[in-house]
Structures are given as structure tokens and as C-alpha cells.
Design a protein around this motif. Structure first.
Motif, PDB file in Angstrom:
ATOM      1  N   LYS A   2      -1.982  11.351  -1.492  1.00 55.83           N
ATOM      2  CA  LYS A   2      -2.779  10.356  -0.759  1.00 55.83           C
ATOM      3  C   LYS A   2      -3.798   9.678  -1.633  1.00 55.83           C
ATOM      4  CE  LYS A   2      -4.435  11.533   3.905  1.00 55.83           C
ATOM      5  NZ  LYS A   2      -5.458  12.268   4.474  1.00 55.83           N
ATOM      6  N   HIS A  20       2.344   1.911  -5.635  1.00 59.63           N
ATOM      7  CA  HIS A  20       3.347   1.800  -4.820  1.00 59.63           C
ATOM      8  C   HIS A  20       4.808   1.883  -5.639  1.00 59.63           C
ATOM      9  CE1 HIS A  20       5.802   0.963  -1.174  1.00 59.63           C
ATOM     10  NE2 HIS A  20       6.185  -0.037  -1.827  1.00 59.63           N
ATOM     11  N   GLN A  27       1.182   7.947  -0.039  1.00 65.19           N
ATOM     12  CA  GLN A  27       0.231   7.367   0.933  1.00 65.19           C
ATOM     13  C   GLN A  27      -0.838   6.439   0.513  1.00 65.19           C
ATOM     14  OE1 GLN A  27      -0.664  10.587   3.628  1.00 65.19           O
ATOM     15  NE2 GLN A  27      -1.082   9.248   5.443  1.00 65.19           N
ATOM     16  N   PHE A  29      -4.089   3.865   0.475  1.00 58.53           N
ATOM     17  CA  PHE A  29      -5.289   3.313   1.534  1.00 58.53           C
ATOM     18  C   PHE A  29      -5.932   2.459   0.631  1.00 58.53           C
ATOM     19  CE2 PHE A  29      -3.984   7.312   3.351  1.00 58.53           C
ATOM     20  CZ  PHE A  29      -4.175   7.117   4.644  1.00 58.53           C
ATOM     21  N   ALA A  38      -2.327  -4.771   2.656  1.00 51.99           N
ATOM     22  CA  ALA A  38      -1.876  -4.254   4.038  1.00 51.99           C
ATOM     23  C   ALA A  38      -0.502  -4.133   3.947  1.00 51.99           C
ATOM     24  CB  ALA A  38      -2.252  -5.393   5.090  1.00 51.99           C
ATOM     25  N   ALA A  41      -0.060  -0.770   2.169  1.00 48.32           N
ATOM     26  CA  ALA A  41      -1.069   0.382   2.387  1.00 48.32           C
ATOM     27  C   ALA A  41      -1.693   0.241   3.526  1.00 48.32           C
ATOM     28  CB  ALA A  41      -2.237   0.170   0.980  1.00 48.32           C
ATOM     29  N   THR A  42      -2.522   1.257   4.031  1.00 45.59           N
ATOM     30  CA  THR A  42      -3.387   1.149   5.229  1.00 45.59           C
ATOM     31  C   THR A  42      -4.881   0.486   4.829  1.00 45.59           C
ATOM     32  OG1 THR A  42      -1.977   3.092   6.156  1.00 45.59           O
ATOM     33  CG2 THR A  42      -4.196   2.480   7.104  1.00 45.59           C
ATOM     34  N   ASN A  43      -5.178  -0.494   5.266  1.00 44.21           N
ATOM     35  CA  ASN A  43      -6.662  -1.100   4.832  1.00 44.21           C
ATOM     36  C   ASN A  43      -7.577  -0.313   5.854  1.00 44.21           C
ATOM     37  OD1 ASN A  43      -5.704  -3.097   3.161  1.00 44.21           O
ATOM     38  ND2 ASN A  43      -5.814  -4.661   4.352  1.00 44.21           N
ATOM     39  N   VAL A  44      -8.425   0.005   5.002  1.00 36.71           N
ATOM     40  CA  VAL A  44      -9.554   0.729   5.802  1.00 36.71           C
ATOM     41  C   VAL A  44     -11.101  -0.110   5.864  1.00 36.71           C
ATOM     42  CG1 VAL A  44     -11.283   2.904   5.196  1.00 36.71           C
ATOM     43  CG2 VAL A  44      -8.771   2.943   4.811  1.00 36.71           C
ATOM     44  N   ASN A  61     -10.837  12.174   5.074  1.00 36.87           N
ATOM     45  CA  ASN A  61      -9.545  12.326   4.888  1.00 36.87           C
ATOM     46  C   ASN A  61      -8.835  12.577   3.566  1.00 36.87           C
ATOM     47  OD1 ASN A  61      -8.385   9.977   7.097  1.00 36.87           O
ATOM     48  ND2 ASN A  61     -10.592   9.501   6.693  1.00 36.87           N
TER      49      ASN A  61
END
Ligand code: AMP
Ligand code: GLY
Length: 425
Positions: A2, A20, A27, A29, A38, A41-44, A61
Motif C-alpha cells: 500500500k 504502478h 495499491q 493512493f 485517478a 490510484a485512488t485519489n484521497v 490506513n
């Protein structure tokens, strides 16, 4: 695995892209990220300078590793805060990030380490500044001591420019607290180059050389910007020059920081003027450059994460760092009106077509997603990067990508890497 990347520019998209590519199962972020990050990855939605918010998210997290892109959170001590919470993060602690956070501090370290740089005087008042300018002569350079988003430097070629800069700094207080101290610096002549290096507290491993283009318009005309493009390698930084920069600039500064009990871990970026008397330091940055990173990372053939970890663990000497010999070119596309005011929210077309071009990757900088569309969301919008068999081919490939992309008012320089091409000719 992560991983969290902090920031929302082209540099951060390039870092996320490389992580990536090295490990598609990781995983990822990105806080706060952009439309490009986006996609992989997951945008925070936490701002890069919101250290408390980032720490709270990370405590909950538990990312295995965090990469900090921009200087502001580094200078605010985000790495210190993460480390105190038992979270591994890439970048210098606050005391070491001062190499960028205070230009006066950087000068003091350089003097102690006998690193070549321009003569300077640190002043606090307009009268002191005038006395220093009289001593150093015009042209002269005025620099706000603290962070000013790349806008705190005035290169004054004549008296009128001196007066305008003095007014900005001391009368209009344009840079606020960042200009409580001002450096009056000797003007240097030569070719500029950036040398970035991985640093693990003691060992210095320079990255592939690069050069960015700070002026808005072709031929290095127009106002200074955050960077209109970059290419790598920079032919001005020959292997001999690289060895000189490592021995005379990077290693002595890293040794001096260790001697002071504030060892430097992370990427150290030296902005240099290659003068006829050898390389002299213009500035240090405590992070990857933007857009240099967009040009450099596609050339890094070894994986990124082990090198970043080695910088923090002090094991860089044992970590392979390998480069693709092909040159790369990054052309930045900007919003109409940049670097002054510009609109946001304009739809961007042609992104997929551009990315389909051979050896082209489109890094997002100021973009956002709006119901199925990608729109502009900043001054520097995209960094279109390409590799090529030689620099000419890399330039052609990059512009082949650029011309596919459209948004209202889009601007870009058409002469990125011109110095390298001239040398080739
Ligand atoms: P800096 O943020 O310190 O890198 O400064 C921004 C730009 O100002 C540099 O990229 C140079 O083009 C220019 N500059 C800074 N310091 C000097 C200097 N002492 N002499 C000439 N140009 C300078
Ligand atoms: N390209 C200049 C910087 O990152 O500061």
C-alpha cells in the motif's frame, strides 16, 4: 503493498505512474491527486499542505510507504510527523528540508562546506538592500529567503528592474513572511542545469541529468513559470561535469548536513549555473523537480520504490539505479493566461489519442475529472513526455502527442530541448 503519494502535479503523476508500472499489484493512493493519478490510484481529497489531515489518514490506513512530492509539506515537517507515528515516508525531515525552505540557511551550509555559489548579502531592510546592490553592482539578483512557489526570485538586469524588485519585496510585501530576509546575490552567467540525486544521509547517487525551461515563450522569452518542459539527459552535464558536481556540490553538502546532526535523506536537487569558472549553485530543492521528474522517471529502468526506501534506510550504496539510454522530452501544455490568471474547468480532448502514439506518455498536472470528462484545473495542465532513439526523435514524438490534445487557450513552447538539438547540430 500500500503506497501513498502526496501532491497533485505532473511530478506526482509520474511517480504514481512509475510505481504502478514497477508493480501493477500495488495499491496506490494519491493525496489529493488529479485526473491522471485517478486512473491508476485512488485519489484521497486531502491537500498536500494539510499535514494533520494526511497524518490522520495515514494512521488509519497504514500505507507501507509514503512518497512526498512537493516542498511545502516537507518544510512543514510531514516526514517527521509520519516517522513519529511509525510510518515510513520518503523525503528530508524538516531540519534538512531547510536547504530549500531558507535560502539564507542554504548559503550558510554552502559556505561551511566550501561549495561554489554566487556571492551574497542577507538583508532585512530596503536600505540594507540598496547598500548591498551598490557593492555587488547591477545586474543583480534579489531572492526572498523563504518559500514563494518559485516566484520569489528577481533577476534584475538594470536599475528599473532593481526598483521594481525592491518595491515588490519591501514596499508591497508581495512575498509576506518569506521575504523577512532577502538575499542580494551576484549575477552569474552561463548555461543552467539541474542535477538531482538520491541521498541516504551519506551516499549520493546522481539521477540522469536534465534541464528544464522556466520561461513561458520560445527562445527563453517572457515571464518565469513553474517550468514549460524538460529533457534528459542534458548534454551540458557531461560525465566529467557530473563528477565535478557530485564532488564539489552534492557530497560536501550532504556531509555537512550529517555533521550538523541533521542528515539529509531524500532527493536533493541542485539548480546550477555552469559558469566559465565551473558549476555554481543557484538553489537547492529538497524534492524531485517538476517537470524534470516527468522527463527523468520514464528513463529509470530499475524500480523506483527500492531506491526510495534505500534513501531512508541508509542502504543506497547497495541499491541498483539504472537508466534507459534513450533520451526523453517533456512538453508542458498550459492554460491560456498562465502564469497570471487563467480559466479552469475547460474540457480536454485527444488525451487517449496522444497516449496511443509510440513511446508517448501523458502526465496530468492541473486536471480534474468531471462526469466522464477530463477538464483543466490549473496553470500547468499536462506534461506530454516521449522517449526516442535520439533527442531529435524524442522531440518529434513528444510534439506528435501534443498536437493531438486540445483545450481552449492551450499553450506550449515549440522549442523544448533546443539547446540539446543545437549541440547535436
Ligand atoms: P532559483 O529559484 O533560485 O533557481 O531562481 C530562479 C531562476 O533565476 C534561476 O533558474 C535562474 O534562471 C535565475 N537566477 C537565480 N539566481 C541567479 C544568479 N545568481 N544569477 C543569474 N541568474 C539567477
Ligand atoms: N523545475 C523547477 C523546480 O522543480 O523547482
Amino acid at each position: 503493498m500500500k503506497l501513498l503519494v502526496i501532491g497533485n502535479g505532473g511530478r506526482e503523476h509520474a511517480i504514481v505512474w512509475k510505481l504502478h508500472r514497477d508493480d501493477p499489484s500495488a495499491q496506490l493512493f494519491c493525496a489529493p491527486g488529479n485526473a491522471g493519478t485517478a486512473a491508476i490510484a485512488t485519489n484521497v481529497p486531502i491537500a498536500a499542505k494539510d499535514v494533520d489531515g494526511l497524518l490522520a489518514w495515514a494512521k488509519e490506513n497504514r500505507p507501507d510507504f509514503t512518497v512526498v512530492g512537493p516542498e511545502v509539506p516537507l518544510c512543514l515537517g510531514v516526514v517527521d510527523a509520519f516517522q513519529e507515528a511509525g510510518l515510513a515516508a520518503f523525503g528530508p525531515v524538516r531540519a534538512a528540508a531547510r536547504l530549500e525552505g531558507s535560502k539564507a540557511f542554504a548559503k550558510e551550509v554552502m559556505r561551511a562546506a566550501q561549495v561554489p555559489t554566487a556571492d551574497d548579502v542577507v538583508v532585512r531592510t530596503e536600505a540594507e538592500a540598496r547598500a548591498a546592490i551598490a557593492r555587488l553592482g547591477v545586474p543583480v539578483v534579489l531572492k526572498a529567503d523563504g518559500l514563494a512557489a518559485g516566484k520569489g526570485v528577481s533577476v534584475c538586469m538594470d536599475e528599473a528592474q532593481v526598483e521594481a524588485a525592491l518595491k515588490d519585496m519591501f514596499v508591497d510585501a508581495k512575498f509576506g513572511d518569506s521575504a523577512r530576509e532577502v538575499l542580494v546575490e551576484q549575477y552569474l552567467e552561463g548555461e543552467e542545469a539541474s542535477v538531482l540525486a538520491f541521498v541516504d544521509g551519506a551516499t549520493v547517487v546522481p539521477l540522469a541529468s536534465s534541464q528544464d525551461h522556466k520561461r513561458l515563450l520560445d527562445g527563453d522569452e517572457g515571464p518565469n513559470t513553474g517550468g514549460m518542459g524538460a529533457y534528459s539527459p542534458a548534454p551540458a552535464v557531461t560525465p566529467d561535469m557530473m563528477a565535478v558536481v557530485k564532488a564539489q556540490v552534492l557530497q560536501p553538502v550532504v556531509d555537512e548536513m550529517a555533521r550538523r546532526g541533521t542528515p539529509y535523506h531524500g532527493v536533493l536537487y541542485a539548480g546550477l549555473m555552469l559558469t566559465k569558472d565551473g558549476p555554481k549553485v543557484l538553489e537547492f530543492n529538497c524534492r524531485f523537480g517538476d517537470p524534470e521528474t516527468e522527463a527523468i522517471l520514464p528513463r529509470l529502468s530499475s524500480p523506483l520504490l527500492p531506491a526510495l526506501r534505500a534513501c531512508m534506510d541508509g542502504t543506497l550504496a547497495d541499491c541498483p539505479v539504472e537508466w534507459d539510454p534513450r533520451p526523453s522530452v517533456c512538453v508542458v501544455m498550459v492554460s491560456g493566461g498562465y502564469p497570471e490568471s487563467y480559466p479552469k474547468g475547460l474540457p480536454i480532448s485527444g488525451l487517449e489519442e496522444a497516449a496511443k502514439q509510440e513511446n508517448v506518455v501523458v502526465f496530468h498536472a492541473g486536471t480534474a475529472s468531471r462526469i466522464g470528462a477530463v477538464v483543466t484545473d490549473g496553470g500547468r495542465v499536462l506534461g506530454v513526455t516521449a522517449l526516442g532513439g535520439d533527442i531529435r526523435e524524442a522531440v518529434d514524438n513528444a510534439y506528435r502527442g501534443v498536437i493531438k490534445i486540445k483545450f481552449d487557450g492551450a499553450g506550449y513552447r515549440s522549442d523544448i530541448a533546443h539547446r540539446a538539438l543545437e549541440r547535436l547540430a
